[in-house]
Design an enzyme around this catalytic site. Structure first.
Site, PDB file in Angstrom:
ATOM      1  N   ARG A  92       0.799  -1.358  -0.095  1.00 24.40           N
ATOM      2  CA  ARG A  92       0.037  -0.021  -0.072  1.00 24.40           C
ATOM      3  C   ARG A  92       0.862   1.136   0.048  1.00 24.40           C
ATOM      4  O   ARG A  92       1.722   1.256   1.018  1.00 24.40           O
ATOM      5  CB  ARG A  92      -1.038  -0.150   1.214  1.00 24.40           C
ATOM      6  N   GLN A 189     -15.574   2.116   6.967  1.00 25.63           N
ATOM      7  CA  GLN A 189     -14.881   2.059   8.220  1.00 25.63           C
ATOM      8  C   GLN A 189     -15.701   2.840   9.299  1.00 25.63           C
ATOM      9  O   GLN A 189     -15.400   2.638  10.493  1.00 25.63           O
ATOM     10  CB  GLN A 189     -13.685   2.743   8.224  1.00 25.63           C
ATOM     11  N   ASP A 230      -3.017   9.865   6.842  1.00 24.42           N
ATOM     12  CA  ASP A 230      -2.227   8.793   6.342  1.00 24.42           C
ATOM     13  C   ASP A 230      -0.921   9.274   6.204  1.00 24.42           C
ATOM     14  O   ASP A 230       0.161   8.638   6.422  1.00 24.42           O
ATOM     15  CB  ASP A 230      -2.777   8.219   5.213  1.00 24.42           C
ATOM     16  N   ASN A 240      -5.409  11.749   3.391  1.00 21.55           N
ATOM     17  CA  ASN A 240      -6.130  11.108   4.218  1.00 21.55           C
ATOM     18  C   ASN A 240      -7.189  10.599   3.467  1.00 21.55           C
ATOM     19  O   ASN A 240      -7.399  10.753   2.379  1.00 21.55           O
ATOM     20  CB  ASN A 240      -6.754  11.914   5.472  1.00 21.55           C
ATOM     21  N   LYS A 241      -7.996   9.443   3.986  1.00 18.12           N
ATOM     22  CA  LYS A 241      -8.974   8.701   3.302  1.00 18.12           C
ATOM     23  C   LYS A 241      -9.801   9.754   2.463  1.00 18.12           C
ATOM     24  O   LYS A 241     -10.327  10.899   2.842  1.00 18.12           O
ATOM     25  CB  LYS A 241      -9.978   8.159   4.354  1.00 18.12           C
TER      26      LYS A 241
END
Lengths: 332, 332
Positions: A92, A189, A230, A240-241
């Site tokens: 990832r 999530q 992240d 981030n997401k």
């Protein structure tokens, strides 16, 4: 103080790494058993675990890899270990937890003699895990300082250790919070991991769809936006997401603070151009929990992360304190 | 030119109104059969149909109501008809289609003599339906004028007749468009209704989750945002499916135009304070297509609409042309 289930979702046993399957949590408690580091890498790629899960899975995977080569000559064993680490890092690209964990363990070995490789890696892995928890706790205390008693906090996705540490710190400070969580499609999530963990920690979170963020902040249903990152670049961009940029725009529009949590910015990423944004399987957008939700003839598009520029970010909260985004490089 | 299935999703028969069930479309083609106007009202409340569907369901329901009272003395029959209309209007508060359809039919009757009430209502209903289609076609031509050949249009929710008319007009103009559709949780109008209709009309739409809007516009995956409006106030606020405010914020951030489609602003709504924002069953947020997607212990929050202020709106496209939001009252 409650320690929620997801705080210990990777287990190293005598011959395997067991990973709590976040794809089906909390509806099912399934532990995926991996007996090689490559099986762990596959599990990370398949999203068995995510957020800080891959960090703990990676350090445990390095132990498995070391055990499998412990009887080889040390230089060959170290080469195998580096290769196993490279395969973990390749799973990832956007979050730097995996890269940093592999590098930390390998760096530790360089300074050591000719002891048992597996024991050395296990010690380094434990130390890395522990340091991550300690730094998260420090971050959580700094984040808690920013949250007023009685605040309703809007979360997006699952901030994992950072959220758990922040909530624990607010509880230690005697602050009462409420939570509004986005469901965070396609992987849910928010609806599954964040919501379940907050329930475990004694809250009754309110769930909204990802499209309701702007209305929730504008209407005062939530009054603080809090997300993990992240990756944070040295120039203060928050990666981030996907959906985080929309949260930041909404908070900015509503005059509400937008806080991003990261232990420290990435010294290897001066700007967003230095960060690879992962794209995941577009079919996930066309399904919910495996069931088709889109019409035939449609193609999905799934950037897993987005980039929020510094001028939309109120503070970046690190292990060293809360920084304005333009000053975040001071946190290294 | 393709006429997609959802363009004719309400059928008036000799003894019933049949409504295509949008809750399961396009996965199933189910027609809900209503034999009284109150059954139609219940179907509207239950979201069997939505967007412009309630308009056609309402005019057809008024015919059913008139047929059931056609043999009563005219003043009593008219009172019954008004009561049936009130019950239809009460089903959903935010969009004004239902209210306007009921008023238009009742106004038509005031000027008529003592003919057959059911025939009169049926004529008025047909005229109202036809006028709605004609005005939508005019709106569509004005919207098409704003869309450059080769544009990739981001849609949110399901703009129904306005979208169909806009797409048909771009096809008449020889323009090629592409589409990026949000899935639009919780009801998935984008993934199901918009996507299926665009496929029927010859396109291959790309689907994104609601959280990906800002990334899609910022990254150039889409370059125009186009939504319908359930209501536009005289001062230029756009009330539409929740998530629209986030689309407008994202378009503004990305420097892309944000267009809202409505036949005309509501003369009865000078400001957003004059519009009731409907809240729907919070459980819908906790489920996808009837399946639980949220952890236990969580409460849903479901405002069905949000309000976008005029300064985020590039143009409001009406049957009379495209207006800057501050001038939209000229479209009445």
């Amino acid at each position: 103080m409650n320690t929620p289930e997801l705080a210990n979702s990777v287990r190293l046993t005598g011959d395997a790494v067991e990973i709590l399957d976040r794809r089906v949590y909390p509806f099912q408690r399934i532990w995926v058993r991996c007996t090689t580091s490559d099986e762990v890498a596959q599990a990370i790629r398949d999203m068995v675990t995510q957020s800080s899960g891959p960090l703990f899975a990676t350090t445990a995977a390095m132990v498995l890899a070391a055990r499998s080569v412990r009887h080889r000559p040390r230089d060959l064993a170290l080469a195998d270990l580096r290769a196993a680490g490279d395969r973990l890092v390749a799973t990832r690209p956007t979050n730097n937890h995996i890269r940093d964990a592999v590098h930390a363990i390998l760096a530790e070995l360089r300074d050591l003699g000719e002891g048992d490789l597996a024991e050395e890696v296990e010690r380094a892995a434990r130390a890395h895990d522990e340091a991550y928890r300690t730094r998260s706790a420090a971050l959580g205390r700094h984040a808690a300082d920013l949250l007023p008693d009685g605040a309703t906090v809007l979360t997006h996705c699952w901030a994992d250790y950072y959220l758990i540490a922040t909530v624990q710190a607010t509880q230690e400070q005697g602050k009462h919070l409420e939570f509004v969580c986005t469901e965070t499609r396609p992987y849910l999530q928010g609806a599954r991991l964040t919501a379940a963990t907050l329930v475990e920690m004694g809250y009754e979170p309110t769930l909204i769809t990802d499209g309701m963020v702007a209305a929730a902040l504008a209407d005062g249903v939530a009054d603080v936006a809090l997300v993990a990152a992240d990756r944070v670049t040295l120039d203060g961009h928050v990666i981030n997401k996907v959906g985080t940029l929309g949260v930041a725009l909404a908070a900015n529009f509503a005059g509400r603070p937008f806080y991003a949590l990261v232990q420290r910015p990435d010294p290897q990423a001066p700007t967003p151009e230095d960060v690879v944004i992962e794209h995941r399987d577009p079919d996930e957008v066309l399904h919910v929990l495996g069931r088709r939700t889109a019409a035939d003839g449609v193609t999905g598009h799934y950037p897993a992360f987005d980039t929020t520029p510094p001028d939309l970010v109120t503070r970046i909260v690190t292990e060293k304190g809360a920084f304005r985004p333009e000053n975040v490089k001071e946190a290294i």
